[in-house]
Design a protein around this motif. Structure first.
Motif, PDB file in Angstrom:
ATOM      1  N   LEU A 196       0.781  -1.004   0.033  1.00 47.60           N
ATOM      2  CA  LEU A 196      -0.066   0.013   0.124  1.00 47.60           C
ATOM      3  C   LEU A 196       0.908   1.132  -0.030  1.00 47.60           C
ATOM      4  O   LEU A 196       0.500   2.173  -0.605  1.00 47.60           O
ATOM      5  N   ARG A 197       1.927   1.207   0.756  1.00 46.07           N
ATOM      6  CA  ARG A 197       2.934   2.520   0.921  1.00 46.07           C
ATOM      7  C   ARG A 197       3.470   2.740  -0.367  1.00 46.07           C
ATOM      8  O   ARG A 197       3.677   3.638  -0.860  1.00 46.07           O
ATOM      9  N   ALA A 198       3.941   1.541  -1.308  1.00 44.13           N
ATOM     10  CA  ALA A 198       4.675   1.763  -2.342  1.00 44.13           C
ATOM     11  C   ALA A 198       3.503   2.154  -3.281  1.00 44.13           C
ATOM     12  O   ALA A 198       4.177   3.059  -4.326  1.00 44.13           O
ATOM     13  N   HIS A 199       2.493   1.553  -3.366  1.00 42.17           N
ATOM     14  CA  HIS A 199       1.439   2.179  -4.145  1.00 42.17           C
ATOM     15  C   HIS A 199       1.129   3.722  -4.127  1.00 42.17           C
ATOM     16  O   HIS A 199       0.958   4.639  -5.367  1.00 42.17           O
ATOM     17  N   LEU A 200       1.233   4.273  -2.975  1.00 43.44           N
ATOM     18  CA  LEU A 200       0.940   5.638  -2.666  1.00 43.44           C
ATOM     19  C   LEU A 200       2.237   6.527  -3.230  1.00 43.44           C
ATOM     20  O   LEU A 200       1.864   7.556  -3.667  1.00 43.44           O
ATOM     21  N   VAL A 201       3.209   5.993  -2.804  1.00 44.24           N
ATOM     22  CA  VAL A 201       4.656   6.746  -3.400  1.00 44.24           C
ATOM     23  C   VAL A 201       4.726   6.883  -4.795  1.00 44.24           C
ATOM     24  O   VAL A 201       5.057   7.876  -5.534  1.00 44.24           O
ATOM     25  N   ASP A 202       4.427   5.686  -5.503  1.00 42.55           N
ATOM     26  CA  ASP A 202       4.480   5.551  -7.121  1.00 42.55           C
ATOM     27  C   ASP A 202       3.208   6.342  -7.645  1.00 42.55           C
ATOM     28  O   ASP A 202       3.621   7.148  -8.888  1.00 42.55           O
ATOM     29  N   ALA A 203       2.285   6.829  -6.754  1.00 46.18           N
ATOM     30  CA  ALA A 203       1.193   7.754  -7.229  1.00 46.18           C
ATOM     31  C   ALA A 203       1.700   9.132  -7.176  1.00 46.18           C
ATOM     32  O   ALA A 203       1.009  10.036  -7.468  1.00 46.18           O
ATOM     33  N   GLY A 204       2.569   9.585  -6.645  1.00 49.37           N
ATOM     34  CA  GLY A 204       2.990  10.671  -6.364  1.00 49.37           C
ATOM     35  C   GLY A 204       2.714  11.454  -5.023  1.00 49.37           C
ATOM     36  O   GLY A 204       3.053  12.573  -4.928  1.00 49.37           O
ATOM     37  N   PHE A 205       2.504  10.448  -3.962  1.00 52.68           N
ATOM     38  CA  PHE A 205       1.981  11.252  -2.721  1.00 52.68           C
ATOM     39  C   PHE A 205       3.301  11.135  -1.826  1.00 52.68           C
ATOM     40  O   PHE A 205       4.380  10.431  -2.066  1.00 52.68           O
ATOM     41  N   ALA A 206       3.319  12.292  -0.941  1.00 51.05           N
ATOM     42  CA  ALA A 206       4.320  12.279   0.030  1.00 51.05           C
ATOM     43  C   ALA A 206       4.472  11.082   0.880  1.00 51.05           C
ATOM     44  O   ALA A 206       3.388  10.566   1.113  1.00 51.05           O
ATOM     45  N   VAL A 207       5.598  10.546   1.231  1.00 50.65           N
ATOM     46  CA  VAL A 207       5.556   9.187   1.915  1.00 50.65           C
ATOM     47  C   VAL A 207       5.083   9.512   3.293  1.00 50.65           C
ATOM     48  O   VAL A 207       4.238   8.338   3.866  1.00 50.65           O
ATOM     49  N   GLN A 208       4.836  10.536   3.893  1.00 49.08           N
ATOM     50  CA  GLN A 208       4.476  10.769   5.048  1.00 49.08           C
ATOM     51  C   GLN A 208       2.971  10.627   5.081  1.00 49.08           C
ATOM     52  O   GLN A 208       2.328  10.475   6.279  1.00 49.08           O
ATOM     53  N   LYS A 209       2.254  10.670   3.994  1.00 48.94           N
ATOM     54  CA  LYS A 209       0.789  10.379   4.089  1.00 48.94           C
ATOM     55  C   LYS A 209       0.271   8.933   3.771  1.00 48.94           C
ATOM     56  O   LYS A 209      -0.789   8.505   3.956  1.00 48.94           O
ATOM     57  N   SER A 210       1.455   8.042   3.807  1.00 52.51           N
ATOM     58  CA  SER A 210       1.307   6.792   3.756  1.00 52.51           C
ATOM     59  C   SER A 210       0.808   6.295   5.130  1.00 52.51           C
ATOM     60  O   SER A 210       1.275   6.497   6.243  1.00 52.51           O
ATOM     61  N   PRO A 211      -0.293   5.172   5.045  1.00 54.83           N
ATOM     62  CA  PRO A 211      -0.727   4.653   6.266  1.00 54.83           C
ATOM     63  C   PRO A 211       0.664   3.914   7.006  1.00 54.83           C
ATOM     64  O   PRO A 211       1.172   3.300   6.526  1.00 54.83           O
ATOM     65  N   GLU A 212       0.532   4.048   8.200  1.00 55.57           N
ATOM     66  CA  GLU A 212       1.573   2.989   9.067  1.00 55.57           C
ATOM     67  C   GLU A 212       1.162   1.873   9.899  1.00 55.57           C
ATOM     68  O   GLU A 212       1.887   1.302  10.782  1.00 55.57           O
ATOM     69  N   ARG A 213      -0.040   1.529   9.654  1.00 58.34           N
ATOM     70  CA  ARG A 213      -0.913   0.458  10.178  1.00 58.34           C
ATOM     71  C   ARG A 213      -1.857  -0.056   9.244  1.00 58.34           C
ATOM     72  O   ARG A 213      -2.397   0.600   8.425  1.00 58.34           O
ATOM     73  N   LEU A 214      -1.963  -1.439   9.256  1.00 58.45           N
ATOM     74  CA  LEU A 214      -3.027  -2.085   8.340  1.00 58.45           C
ATOM     75  C   LEU A 214      -3.866  -3.000   9.097  1.00 58.45           C
ATOM     76  O   LEU A 214      -3.341  -3.762   9.990  1.00 58.45           O
ATOM     77  N   GLU A 215      -5.239  -2.949   9.144  1.00 55.23           N
ATOM     78  CA  GLU A 215      -6.311  -3.820   9.586  1.00 55.23           C
ATOM     79  C   GLU A 215      -7.084  -4.412   8.391  1.00 55.23           C
ATOM     80  O   GLU A 215      -7.747  -3.547   7.736  1.00 55.23           O
ATOM     81  N   ILE A 216      -7.034  -5.700   8.260  1.00 54.26           N
ATOM     82  CA  ILE A 216      -7.513  -6.258   7.069  1.00 54.26           C
ATOM     83  C   ILE A 216      -9.057  -6.609   7.923  1.00 54.26           C
ATOM     84  O   ILE A 216      -9.303  -7.293   8.857  1.00 54.26           O
ATOM     85  N   VAL A 217     -10.185  -6.153   7.265  1.00 54.84           N
ATOM     86  CA  VAL A 217     -11.571  -6.415   7.926  1.00 54.84           C
ATOM     87  C   VAL A 217     -12.408  -7.155   6.519  1.00 54.84           C
ATOM     88  O   VAL A 217     -12.145  -6.911   5.415  1.00 54.84           O
ATOM     89  N   MET A 218     -13.577  -7.741   7.054  1.00 54.08           N
ATOM     90  CA  MET A 218     -14.329  -8.316   5.958  1.00 54.08           C
ATOM     91  C   MET A 218     -15.388  -7.314   5.527  1.00 54.08           C
ATOM     92  O   MET A 218     -16.009  -7.272   4.411  1.00 54.08           O
ATOM     93  N   GLU A 219     -15.630  -6.262   6.244  1.00 55.99           N
ATOM     94  CA  GLU A 219     -16.581  -5.206   6.069  1.00 55.99           C
ATOM     95  C   GLU A 219     -16.433  -3.954   6.797  1.00 55.99           C
ATOM     96  O   GLU A 219     -15.679  -4.286   7.937  1.00 55.99           O
ATOM     97  N   LEU A 220     -16.772  -2.851   6.167  1.00 58.86           N
ATOM     98  CA  LEU A 220     -16.640  -1.557   7.121  1.00 58.86           C
ATOM     99  C   LEU A 220     -17.927  -1.363   7.565  1.00 58.86           C
ATOM    100  O   LEU A 220     -18.895  -1.425   7.026  1.00 58.86           O
ATOM    101  N   PRO A 221     -17.939  -0.694   8.909  1.00 58.14           N
ATOM    102  CA  PRO A 221     -19.344  -0.314   9.422  1.00 58.14           C
ATOM    103  C   PRO A 221     -19.731   0.887   8.755  1.00 58.14           C
ATOM    104  O   PRO A 221     -19.116   1.710   8.527  1.00 58.14           O
ATOM    105  N   ARG A 222     -21.183   0.857   8.557  1.00 57.92           N
ATOM    106  CA  ARG A 222     -21.748   1.890   7.656  1.00 57.92           C
ATOM    107  C   ARG A 222     -23.242   2.419   8.466  1.00 57.92           C
ATOM    108  O   ARG A 222     -23.832   1.400   9.272  1.00 57.92           O
ATOM    109  N   THR A 223     -23.400   3.314   8.140  1.00 60.47           N
ATOM    110  CA  THR A 223     -25.022   4.002   8.651  1.00 60.47           C
ATOM    111  C   THR A 223     -25.911   3.312   7.641  1.00 60.47           C
ATOM    112  O   THR A 223     -25.576   2.478   6.521  1.00 60.47           O
ATOM    113  N   ALA A 224     -27.380   3.344   8.059  1.00 59.87           N
ATOM    114  CA  ALA A 224     -28.153   3.055   7.067  1.00 59.87           C
ATOM    115  C   ALA A 224     -28.183   3.708   5.953  1.00 59.87           C
ATOM    116  O   ALA A 224     -28.297   3.319   4.690  1.00 59.87           O
ATOM    117  N   SER A 225     -27.692   5.054   5.524  1.00 55.63           N
ATOM    118  CA  SER A 225     -27.442   5.472   4.149  1.00 55.63           C
ATOM    119  C   SER A 225     -26.071   5.282   3.536  1.00 55.63           C
ATOM    120  O   SER A 225     -25.935   5.751   2.298  1.00 55.63           O
TER     121      SER A 225
END
Length: 521
Positions: free
Chosen positions: A467-496
Motif C-alpha cells: 500500500l505504501r509503495a502504491h501511494l509513493v508511486d502515485a506521487g504522494f508524500a511518503v508521510q501520507k502513507s498509512p503506518e498500520r494495516l487492519e484487514i476486515v471483511m466489511e466496513l461499518p456503515r450507517t443506514a445511508s
C-alpha cells in the motif's frame, strides 16, 4: 493574479503597514544586528535587505509583475528567507510548499494558482525538486538553489542578482501569501493572507510574549508552514530579532544549536517539544516555548517546564487564523498545561451547534481572506464573518479554550495535516483493495498516525508495504502513507451507507505500535 475572495471585517481597525515596510524599518534601525543564522551562514539585517532587493530586482527583470505568484519549495535554508522577502519586495505573492510534496500535490497547486516563478533545491534528500517543477510548469522561470552543475531550463539562485532600483507599491490588504491546507475533501485548499493579516498575527504574539529585538527565535518547523513563516520570517523582522534555522530535526543537534546561539523563543509542535524535553539535562536558554499543531499532553508541558526551566504554553490556531488562543507564558503552569488558553489580540471565538455538534467558530484581524477557490467560502464562514474551524470545543466561564475533537476528517501527523479522503481514493486504485477507510490513531511521538482499514479484493489482502509503495508511486508524500494495516471483511456503515469511522477508531486503542499489522476477519 490572486485577489481577496471575501472582505475582512476588521480591515479598517488594524494598522496599514506592509511587509516590505517592516523589513525596511528593521534594516534601518538594526543594520548590523543578526537577522538570520543558518549553519555557518549569518546575515545581518543590512545584508538580508541587500540580498532580498537583489532577488526582487531579478524577479522584476525576469518579467514578474505585481500580484504574480512565486512558488517556493525550499527547506529551512537562508535562501528561503531571501526568496520570501525578495518576492514581497517585488510585489509578488509568496506560495510556500513543503518539500515533501511531489507531483500529485504540486500539479494541483500549479494548475490552480499558475505561479510565474518556481524556486526549489536542485536536490534535497535524494529528490530532484527543481527538475520536477520545471517539468510540471514548462515555460516558467525555475530557480534552482544550491546547484552544483548547469541544468537546462533552470536558473541558479546565485544568478538572481540585480542592481535595479525597485519602485514597487503594495497595499496592506493586497494578497501576500497563499498556503495550501488539506481539509475534508481530496483537494487541498489555498488560504489567502494579506500583509495586514500576517502583521496582525505578529503583533499579537509579540505583545503576548513580550518579545523585543534582543530575542533570538529558534525555528525547527518548516518555513513552508504558517508557523515557520510567521515566526522566523515575519515576526523577527517585525521586532528586529534574529531567526536561528534548523533544517533537519534531531534533538541533540537542536539542543546544541539552541544553547550555542542562546535562543530565547520558539513556536513548534509536540514532537519538537518532546524531543527537547528528553534530551536536555539542564535548564535551557529558551524562555518561552509555544506549543501547537498536534495534540499536546498536559504531563509533557509540566515535565518540559521542570526539565528545561522554560515557560511551555499551549496554543490553538490554524493556517486560516494562525493564533486564536494561547495560554499566558507568564501565568499559571497548570493553566498552560491543561488548556489552549484564552483569545489573544483582537480575536474572537464562540461555540455554535452544527447538527448538534458544538463547533468552534473564530474571527479576528489575522483571519485569512478566503480560499483561492472562492466556492469553498460559503461553507467555511458564517454570515457574520466567523470561520468554521471544524473542531469541537468547550469554552470555560473564564474564557479558556479546550479542544475536544475534530469534525473534519483529517489526519494530523506531527502537525502535518492531510486529507484522509485523498489517500483513500488513491488506495482504491490498488488491485488488492476493494474498500478502504483511513483512520487516525494516537501516537506518543507524533500525536497521530494513520491506519488503513482494508476490505480485500478477491485476489487476496495487500500488505502494508504494498500500500505504501502504491501511494509513493502515485506521487504522494511518503508521510501520507498509512503506518498500520487492519484487514476486515466489511466496513461499518450507517443506514445511508456512510462509513462509521468512530467505530473503527474504537478498535485501535492507545497501545498500538506504529508498524503493527493485524488481521480481523
Amino acid at each position: 493574479m490572486l485577489t481577496a475572495t471575501r472582505p475582512h471585517h476588521l480591515a479598517a481597525a488594524t494598522p496599514a503597514a506592509t511587509l516590505p515596510d517592516r523589513l525596511r524599518v528593521a534594516a534601518t534601525a538594526f543594520p548590523d544586528a543578526e537577522a538570520l543564522v543558518d549553519g555557518t551562514t549569518r546575515l545581518t539585517y543590512a545584508q538580508l535587505m541587500a540580498q532580498a532587493e537583489a532577488f526582487a530586482g531579478a524577479l522584476r527583470e525576469g518579467g514578474l509583475v505585481t500580484g504574480d505568484v512565486v512558488l517556493i519549495q525550499l527547506p529551512n535554508w537562508w535562501e528561503t528567507v531571501v526568496a520570501v522577502w525578495g518576492t514581497w519586495l517585488a510585489g509578488g505573492v509568496v506560495l510556500p510548499v513543503v518539500p515533501i510534496y511531489r507531483a500529485h500535490e504540486l500539479a494541483f497547486i500549479i494548475d490552480q494558482v499558475d505561479p510565474a516563478v518556481l524556486v526549489a533545491p536542485m536536490t534535497y534528500r535524494g529528490h530532484d525538486h527543481a527538475v520536477e517543477l520545471r517539468d510540471l510548469a514548462p515555460g516558467r522561470l525555475v530557480v534552482g538553489v544550491r546547484m552544483t552543475a548547469e541544468v537546462e531550463g533552470i536558473t541558479p539562485f546565485e544568478a538572481m542578482q540585480s542592481a535595479a532600483t525597485l519602485a514597487v507599491s503594495t497595499a496592506a490588504d493586497d494578497v501576500a501569501l497563499v498556503l495550501y491546507t488539506s481539509g475534508t475533501t481530496s483537494a487541498p485548499k489555498g488560504a489567502l493572507h494579506s500583509h495586514r493579516t500576517l502583521l496582525a498575527e505578529s503583533a499579537s504574539i509579540r505583545d503576548a510574549c513580550r518579545l523585543t529585538s534582543a530575542d533570538r527565535v529558534f525555528m525547527p518547523s518548516p518555513l513552508s508552514h504558517i508557523t515557520g513563516l510567521s515566526y522566523a520570517v515575519v515576526l523577527t523582522a517585525d521586532i528586529g530579532a534574529a531567526a536561528v534555522l534548523l533544517d533537519r530535526w534531531d534533538p541533540e543537534p537542536a539542543v546544541a544549536l539552541i544553547e550555542a546561539e542562546r535562543c530565547t523563543f520558539t513556536v513548534s509542535a509536540t514532537p519538537f517539544l518532546r524531543g527537547l524535553c528528553e534530551t536536555y539535562d539542564s535548564h535551557s536558554s529558551l524562555r518561552t516555548f509555544i506549543c501547537g499543531g498536534a495534540d499536546i499532553p498536559p504531563d509533557l508541558v509540566r515535565r518540559a517546564h521542570a526539565v528545561m526551566g522554560t515557560a511551555v504554553v499551549r496554543t490553538y490556531g490554524s493556517t486560516e487564523l494562525p493564533t486564536l488562543a494561547m495560554a499566558d507564558p507568564f501565568g499559571d503552569l497548570d493553566a498552560a498545561a491543561d488548556g489552549e488558553g484564552t483569545v489573544i489580540g483582537q480575536n474572537e471565538m464562540t461555540i455554535r451547534a452544527a447538527d448538534g455538534v458544538p463547533e468552534l467558530l473564530a474571527r479576528g484581524p489575522e483571519l485569512f481572506l478566503g480560499y483561492v477557490d472562492a466556492s469553498l467560502n460559503d461553507a467555511s464562514f458564517t454570515p457574520d464573518g466567523f470561520f468554521r474551524t471544524g473542531d469541537t470545543a468547550v469554552i470555560e466561564p473564564d474564557g479558556t479554550l479546550h479542544i475536544s475533537g475534530r469534525i473534519k476528517d483529517i489526519i494530523n501527523r506531527g502537525g502535518e495535516k492531510y486529507s484522509a479522503a485523498e489517500v483513500e481514493w488513491a488506495l482504491l486504485d490498488h488491485p488488492l483493495v476493494s474498500e478502504v477507510a483511513i483512520v487516525g490513531y494516537p501516537d506518543d511521538t507524533l500525536g497521530e498516525r494513520a491506519c488503513a482499514f482494508v476490505v480485500p479484493a478477491s485476489a487476496g489482502p495487500p500488505t502494508l508495504d504494498e500500500l505504501r509503495a502504491h501511494l509513493v508511486d502515485a506521487g504522494f508524500a511518503v508521510q501520507k502513507s498509512p503506518e498500520r494495516l487492519e484487514i476486515v471483511m466489511e466496513l461499518p456503515r450507517t443506514a445511508s451507507g456512510k462509513i462509521q469511522k468512530f467505530r473503527l477508531r474504537e478498535g485501535l486503542g492507545w497501545a498500538a505500535l506504529p508498524t503493527e499489522v493485524e488481521s480481523r476477519r
